[in-house]
Design an enzyme around this catalytic site. Structure first.
Site, PDB file in Angstrom:
ATOM      1  CB  SER A  31      -0.845   0.079   1.274  1.00 20.67           C
ATOM      2  OG  SER A  31      -1.493  -1.106   1.515  1.00 20.67           O
ATOM      3  CG  HIS A  87      -2.457  -0.670  -4.087  1.00 20.89           C
ATOM      4  ND1 HIS A  87      -2.659   0.663  -3.811  1.00 20.89           N
ATOM      5  CD2 HIS A  87      -2.811  -1.325  -2.952  1.00 20.89           C
ATOM      6  CE1 HIS A  87      -3.108   0.796  -2.583  1.00 20.89           C
ATOM      7  NE2 HIS A  87      -3.209  -0.400  -2.043  1.00 20.89           N
ATOM      8  CD  GLU A 141      -2.635   3.537  -6.638  1.00 21.21           C
ATOM      9  OE1 GLU A 141      -2.631   2.928  -5.549  1.00 21.21           O
ATOM     10  OE2 GLU A 141      -2.545   4.769  -6.715  1.00 21.21           O
ATOM     11  CG  ASN A 184      -3.114   4.496   0.589  1.00 20.83           C
ATOM     12  OD1 ASN A 184      -4.240   4.542   1.054  1.00 20.83           O
ATOM     13  ND2 ASN A 184      -2.489   3.363   0.352  1.00 20.83           N
TER      14      ASN A 184
HETATM   15  P1  NAD Z   1      -2.347  -9.722   6.588  1.00 23.97           P
HETATM   16  O1  NAD Z   1      -1.644  -9.448   7.856  1.00 23.97           O
HETATM   17  O2  NAD Z   1      -3.800 -10.045   6.618  1.00 23.97           O
HETATM   18  O3  NAD Z   1      -1.617 -10.950   5.845  1.00 23.97           O
HETATM   19  C1  NAD Z   1      -0.234 -11.016   5.648  1.00 23.97           C
HETATM   20  C2  NAD Z   1       0.158 -12.477   5.505  1.00 23.97           C
HETATM   21  O4  NAD Z   1       1.542 -12.532   5.120  1.00 23.97           O
HETATM   22  C3  NAD Z   1       0.026 -13.297   6.800  1.00 23.97           C
HETATM   23  O5  NAD Z   1      -0.797 -14.418   6.558  1.00 23.97           O
HETATM   24  C4  NAD Z   1       1.468 -13.701   7.107  1.00 23.97           C
HETATM   25  O6  NAD Z   1       1.559 -14.991   7.707  1.00 23.97           O
HETATM   26  C5  NAD Z   1       2.088 -13.688   5.726  1.00 23.97           C
HETATM   27  N1  NAD Z   1       3.542 -13.596   5.709  1.00 23.97           N
HETATM   28  C6  NAD Z   1       4.362 -12.861   6.515  1.00 23.97           C
HETATM   29  N2  NAD Z   1       5.651 -13.067   6.170  1.00 23.97           N
HETATM   30  C7  NAD Z   1       5.651 -13.936   5.125  1.00 23.97           C
HETATM   31  C8  NAD Z   1       6.683 -14.517   4.344  1.00 23.97           C
HETATM   32  N3  NAD Z   1       7.957 -14.247   4.554  1.00 23.97           N
HETATM   33  N4  NAD Z   1       6.326 -15.381   3.370  1.00 23.97           N
HETATM   34  C9  NAD Z   1       5.009 -15.654   3.153  1.00 23.97           C
HETATM   35  N5  NAD Z   1       3.998 -15.139   3.866  1.00 23.97           N
HETATM   36  C10 NAD Z   1       4.316 -14.275   4.835  1.00 23.97           C
HETATM   37  O7  NAD Z   1      -2.036  -8.469   5.645  1.00 23.97           O
HETATM   38  P2  NAD Z   1      -2.942  -7.896   4.448  1.00 23.97           P
HETATM   39  O8  NAD Z   1      -3.901  -6.908   5.002  1.00 23.97           O
HETATM   40  O9  NAD Z   1      -3.427  -9.018   3.612  1.00 23.97           O
HETATM   41  O10 NAD Z   1      -1.838  -7.041   3.654  1.00 23.97           O
HETATM   42  C11 NAD Z   1      -0.945  -7.655   2.764  1.00 23.97           C
HETATM   43  C12 NAD Z   1      -0.354  -6.602   1.843  1.00 23.97           C
HETATM   44  O11 NAD Z   1      -1.404  -5.977   1.113  1.00 23.97           O
HETATM   45  C13 NAD Z   1       0.375  -5.466   2.567  1.00 23.97           C
HETATM   46  O12 NAD Z   1       1.479  -5.080   1.790  1.00 23.97           O
HETATM   47  C14 NAD Z   1      -0.666  -4.359   2.613  1.00 23.97           C
HETATM   48  O13 NAD Z   1      -0.102  -3.073   2.663  1.00 23.97           O
HETATM   49  C15 NAD Z   1      -1.360  -4.570   1.293  1.00 23.97           C
HETATM   50  N6  NAD Z   1      -2.743  -4.053   1.210  1.00 23.97           N
HETATM   51  C16 NAD Z   1      -3.626  -4.244   2.237  1.00 23.97           C
HETATM   52  C17 NAD Z   1      -4.938  -3.771   2.110  1.00 23.97           C
HETATM   53  C18 NAD Z   1      -5.947  -4.002   3.207  1.00 23.97           C
HETATM   54  O14 NAD Z   1      -7.006  -3.342   3.181  1.00 23.97           O
HETATM   55  N7  NAD Z   1      -5.730  -4.923   4.128  1.00 23.97           N
HETATM   56  C19 NAD Z   1      -5.342  -3.104   0.945  1.00 23.97           C
HETATM   57  C20 NAD Z   1      -4.408  -2.944  -0.096  1.00 23.97           C
HETATM   58  C21 NAD Z   1      -3.112  -3.422   0.046  1.00 23.97           C
END
Ligand code: NAD
Length: 296
Positions: free
Chosen positions: A118, A139, A151, A189
């Site tokens: 993000s 994104h 995005e 963002n």
């Molecule tokens: P989340 O915490 O729900 O999930 C992250 C996952 O990554 C976890 O299951 C964790 O076990 C796993 N993980 C950690 N280290 C790892 C590794 N080395 N290898 C494999 N898996 C690993 O997070 P999320 O909300 O799904 O966010 C994930 C990404 O998406 C982030 O970069 C975030 O900025 C981006 N994002 C999130 C949103 C949102 O609304 N949640 C929206 C757009 C983008």
């Protein structure tokens, strides 16, 4: 592109895997946490069942989609033969740089490496690989199966052919791609977070209450959700972290997080995920109740 590896099976990773398998791609879903992979499969099944209930998907399509999905805890195995890797692991710079360093040596040389970050610089992530021209931001928005936008962020060194391929791929997924350049906050963002911060400042300065601020933005600007409710939904810690990326990236105090936001994050009031932020959340209830701290 046919074979996709998705890294991280959390909120975003399971949604990204969901849209790829439903559109005929083979997906290897990878997470360091095996329990998270099981949970992701259950979430995908539940979300496809919801689509079936709405008449948008058939039982046959459900079966075909789920047959396209395999899970892995070992990244080396999970990225074998991948045409595209979409990284959606935890938003932490050191973690992502480490994953991309590993991916560069484990994924096939021609594979495109995309990140769903993000707020972290695509250029910085690309710089730890020897294939910066093949690294790009993809994104997706939450919830991924529902939200149309992707995005697409060009790093400084991203090749035009790679951007074109990812734009075409996003359309194949039924999404609407928008291409932007890699500067702090990208576009989504950079515009959203200052609005949320301003809403929090308005509350902090006592100009209006939570209900008034959100209602004005909902009814006056046709936003489906007010900025304070949206901040709770995104997670106040996430909002705080992204504002700091903007603040540090541009060196401009206009992006500094509101002290009220900083206090709430420090105290652990992070919104929906902790049960309280600007509103209070009770499992099973959809009623919007302002937190006692802000109700007069
Ligand atoms: P989340 O915490 O729900 O999930 C992250 C996952 O990554 C976890 O299951 C964790 O076990 C796993 N993980 C950690 N280290 C790892 C590794 N080395 N290898 C494999 N898996 C690993 O997070 P999320 O909300 O799904 O966010 C994930 C990404 O998406 C982030 O970069 C975030 O900025 C981006 N994002 C999130 C949103 C949102 O609304 N949640 C929206 C757009 C983008």
């Amino acid at each position: 592109m046919h074979k996709v590896s998705v890294i991280g099976a959390g909120t975003m990773g399971n949604g990204i895997a969901h849209v790829f398998i439903q559109n005929g791609f083979t997906v290897n879903l990878i997470d360091v946490n095996a329990a998270q992979l099981e949970k992701a499969i259950q979430t995908i099944e539940k979300n496809i069942d919801r689509q079936i209930a709405k008449g948008a998907v058939t039982e046959e399509q459900r079966k075909n989609a789920l047959a396209n999905l395999t899970t892995f805890t070992d990244m080396a195995l999970g990225v074998q033969g991948a045409d595209l890797v979409v990284e959606a692991a935890t938003e932490n710079i050191d973690l992502k740089l480490n994953i991309f360093k590993q991916l560069d040596s484990l994924a096939p040389a021609n594979a495109v490496l995309a990140t769903n970050t993000s707020s972290i610089s695509i250029t910085r992530i690309a710089a730890v690989t020897k294939r910066a021209s093949q690294v790009i931001g993809m994104h997706f928005m939450n919830p991924v199966p529902v939200m149309k936008l992707v995005e697409i962020i060009n790093g400084y060194a991203t090749a035009q052919t790679i951007t074109d391929a990812i734009v075409a791929l996003s359309k194949q997924l039924g999404k609407v791609p928008c291409v932007v350049n890699d500067y702090p906050g990208f576009i989504a963002n950079r515009i959203l977070m200052p609005m949320i911060n301003e809403a929090i400042y308005s509350l902090y300065e006592g100009i209006a209450g939570v209900n008034e601020i959100d209602t004005i933005m909902k009814l006056g600007m046709a936003h489906p959700m007010g900025p304070l409710q949206l901040a709770d939904f995104i997670g106040l810690d996430t909002c705080h972290a992204i504002l700091n990326v903007l603040y540090e990236g541009f060196g401009n105090p206009k992006y500094a997080p509101c002290p009220l936001l900083t206090n709430m994050v420090t105290a652990g009031y992070l919104g929906v995920k902790t049960g309280e932020g600007f509103y209070k959340y009770t499992a099973g209830s959809k009623e919007l109740v302002v937190s006692d701290r802000f109700s007069s």
